[in-house]
Design a protein around this motif. Structure first.
Motif, short mmCIF file in Angstrom:
data_model
loop_
_atom_site.label_atom_id
_atom_site.label_comp_id
_atom_site.label_asym_id
_atom_site.label_seq_id
_atom_site.Cartn_x
_atom_site.Cartn_y
_atom_site.Cartn_z
N LYS A 15 0.68 -1.33 0.07
CA LYS A 15 0.01 -0.06 0.18
C LYS A 15 0.87 1.19 0.18
CE LYS A 15 -4.18 -1.75 2.02
NZ LYS A 15 -5.11 -1.77 3.07
N GLU A 16 1.82 1.30 0.75
CA GLU A 16 3.07 2.32 0.74
C GLU A 16 3.47 2.59 -0.76
OE1 GLU A 16 5.95 1.96 3.60
OE2 GLU A 16 4.55 1.89 5.30
N ALA A 17 3.61 1.65 -1.45
CA ALA A 17 3.84 1.66 -2.84
C ALA A 17 2.76 1.96 -3.78
CB ALA A 17 4.57 0.32 -3.47
N LYS A 18 1.42 2.29 -3.12
CA LYS A 18 0.57 2.93 -4.07
C LYS A 18 -0.04 1.64 -4.75
CE LYS A 18 1.60 7.04 -2.69
NZ LYS A 18 1.02 7.60 -1.55
N MET A 19 -0.28 0.57 -4.10
CA MET A 19 -0.68 -0.68 -4.87
C MET A 19 -1.96 -0.98 -4.07
SD MET A 19 2.62 -3.15 -5.70
CE MET A 19 1.70 -3.97 -6.91
N GLU A 20 -3.15 -1.19 -4.93
CA GLU A 20 -4.23 -1.79 -4.09
C GLU A 20 -4.09 -3.17 -3.87
OE1 GLU A 20 -8.03 -0.74 -6.12
OE2 GLU A 20 -6.91 0.60 -7.34
N VAL A 21 -4.68 -3.63 -2.63
CA VAL A 21 -4.45 -4.97 -2.26
C VAL A 21 -5.49 -5.58 -1.90
CG1 VAL A 21 -3.17 -6.48 -0.74
CG2 VAL A 21 -2.23 -4.35 -1.24
N GLU A 22 -5.73 -6.73 -2.15
CA GLU A 22 -6.83 -7.59 -1.73
C GLU A 22 -6.25 -9.02 -1.08
OE1 GLU A 22 -10.27 -9.93 -3.95
OE2 GLU A 22 -11.07 -8.03 -3.79
N VAL A 23 -6.64 -9.69 0.00
CA VAL A 23 -5.93 -10.62 0.49
C VAL A 23 -7.04 -11.92 0.30
CG1 VAL A 23 -5.27 -11.84 2.58
CG2 VAL A 23 -4.96 -9.39 2.25
N PHE A 24 -6.46 -13.00 -0.14
CA PHE A 24 -7.48 -14.37 -0.23
C PHE A 24 -6.77 -15.21 0.66
CE2 PHE A 24 -8.30 -18.25 -1.95
CZ PHE A 24 -9.68 -18.31 -2.30
N GLU A 25 -7.60 -15.75 1.63
CA GLU A 25 -7.13 -16.62 2.84
C GLU A 25 -7.86 -17.98 2.69
OE1 GLU A 25 -6.36 -14.29 6.46
OE2 GLU A 25 -8.00 -13.30 5.69
N GLY A 26 -7.53 -18.84 3.59
CA GLY A 26 -8.19 -19.91 3.62
C GLY A 26 -7.77 -21.20 2.94
N ILE A 27 -6.39 -21.32 2.41
CA ILE A 27 -5.85 -22.27 1.63
C ILE A 27 -5.49 -23.48 2.72
CG2 ILE A 27 -3.98 -22.99 0.24
CD1 ILE A 27 -5.70 -20.89 -0.84
N GLU A 28 -6.06 -24.69 2.25
CA GLU A 28 -5.74 -25.77 3.19
C GLU A 28 -4.48 -26.55 3.11
OE1 GLU A 28 -9.23 -26.13 0.97
OE2 GLU A 28 -7.48 -25.92 0.03
N PRO A 29 -3.82 -27.29 3.80
CA PRO A 29 -2.80 -28.02 3.41
C PRO A 29 -3.35 -29.12 2.28
CG PRO A 29 -3.06 -28.11 5.73
CD PRO A 29 -4.36 -27.56 5.21
N ASP A 30 -2.26 -29.41 1.38
CA ASP A 30 -2.71 -30.08 0.05
C ASP A 30 -3.83 -29.50 -0.36
OD1 ASP A 30 -0.61 -32.07 0.62
OD2 ASP A 30 -1.93 -33.05 2.09
N PRO A 31 -3.69 -28.26 -1.15
CA PRO A 31 -4.94 -27.45 -1.59
C PRO A 31 -5.70 -28.10 -2.47
CG PRO A 31 -2.59 -26.46 -2.56
CD PRO A 31 -2.44 -27.55 -1.55
N ILE A 32 -7.15 -28.03 -2.54
CA ILE A 32 -7.79 -28.70 -3.42
C ILE A 32 -8.37 -28.09 -4.71
CG2 ILE A 32 -8.48 -30.21 -1.53
CD1 ILE A 32 -11.24 -28.64 -1.41
N VAL A 33 -8.86 -28.71 -5.60
CA VAL A 33 -9.37 -28.08 -6.71
C VAL A 33 -10.26 -26.87 -6.53
CG1 VAL A 33 -10.58 -28.53 -9.21
CG2 VAL A 33 -8.87 -29.98 -8.33
N ILE A 34 -11.22 -27.13 -5.83
CA ILE A 34 -12.38 -26.17 -5.53
C ILE A 34 -11.72 -24.72 -4.96
CG2 ILE A 34 -14.47 -25.68 -4.00
CD1 ILE A 34 -15.08 -28.78 -3.77
N THR A 35 -10.70 -24.95 -3.85
CA THR A 35 -10.18 -23.73 -3.45
C THR A 35 -9.41 -23.09 -4.38
OG1 THR A 35 -10.10 -24.71 -1.22
CG2 THR A 35 -8.38 -23.05 -1.72
N VAL A 36 -8.74 -23.82 -5.44
CA VAL A 36 -8.10 -23.06 -6.53
C VAL A 36 -9.29 -22.24 -7.30
CG1 VAL A 36 -7.11 -23.53 -8.86
CG2 VAL A 36 -6.28 -24.61 -6.79
N MET A 37 -10.43 -22.80 -7.83
CA MET A 37 -11.44 -22.27 -8.56
C MET A 37 -11.91 -21.09 -7.81
SD MET A 37 -11.16 -23.89 -11.42
CE MET A 37 -10.78 -25.60 -12.12
#
Length: 203
Positions: A15-37
């Protein structure tokens, strides 16, 4: 990453570099196809110029796959499962990986592992397109690992080093790197597990 303040630090720096940021959370161990989509849909909505993946191998691997679906809505997961069959990326975004663990080295590789629990299969996605543009390896993040994770990822790193040495694709250049990695892990893993050299100990 949240608990130790690293996520806030990264977001604030962007943000200090004047970039807009959106955080995506909730990645499980061994990520699954549904989470990727789900992550790809979030990217399509936000339309980032940079994708910054922070954490262990799982969130970085998941972000790599999300990246492909963000740039190419029409691509199928089955198509990505074919080795070196990714479409040309970087039409919309570049990729930065910030690892918090040791072992997988996904921040500098052309691989991503995604799991389909319905089929009971782990799919290794492979393409040089998904090698990150930037890798930021900060020892402060690795020092926050609990002892159990130090042991697990340390042995993961050792396994990868041995694998590289015995690979049928080895060469004089990779042999030296693999042997030196094995030596460094052997000399330092136990000390790392016991917290020597760390700024704070985490059980």
């Amino acid at each position: 990453m949240k608990r130790f303040g690293f996520l806030d630090k990264i977001v604030n720096n962007l943000k200090e570099a004047k970039m807009e940021v959106e955080v995506f959370e909730g990645i499980e161990p061994d990520p699954i196809v549904i989470t990727v989509m789900r992550g790809a849909e979030a990217m399509k909505s936000f339309e980032p110029d940079w994708i910054v993946a922070v954490g262990g191998g799982s969130p970085i691997d998941a972000a790599k796959a999300m990246w492909a679906f963000y740039e190419y809505s029409e691509v199928t997961f089955e198509e990505l499962c074919i080795p070196f069959n990714f479409p040309t990326l970087r039409t919309k975004a570049l990729f930065c990986a910030i690892p918090s663990t040791s072992g997988t080295a996904t921040e500098v590789t052309a691989f991503s592992v995604i799991t389909d629990y319905d089929k009971g299969i782990k799919y290794p996605l492979a393409d040089f397109n998904i090698t990150p543009d930037i890798a930021i390896v900060d020892s402060d993040l690795a020092e926050t690992m609990p002892k159990k994770l130090v042991a697990h990822t340390g042995m993961d790193a050792m396994t990868h080093a041995i694998e590289a040495y015995v690979s049928t694709l080895h060469c004089d250049y990779t042999d030296g790197l693999a042997l030196h990695a094995i030596k460094m892990i052997r000399e330092n893993l136990i000390n790392s597990f016991n917290g020597y050299g760390r700024k704070s100990k985490n059980a």
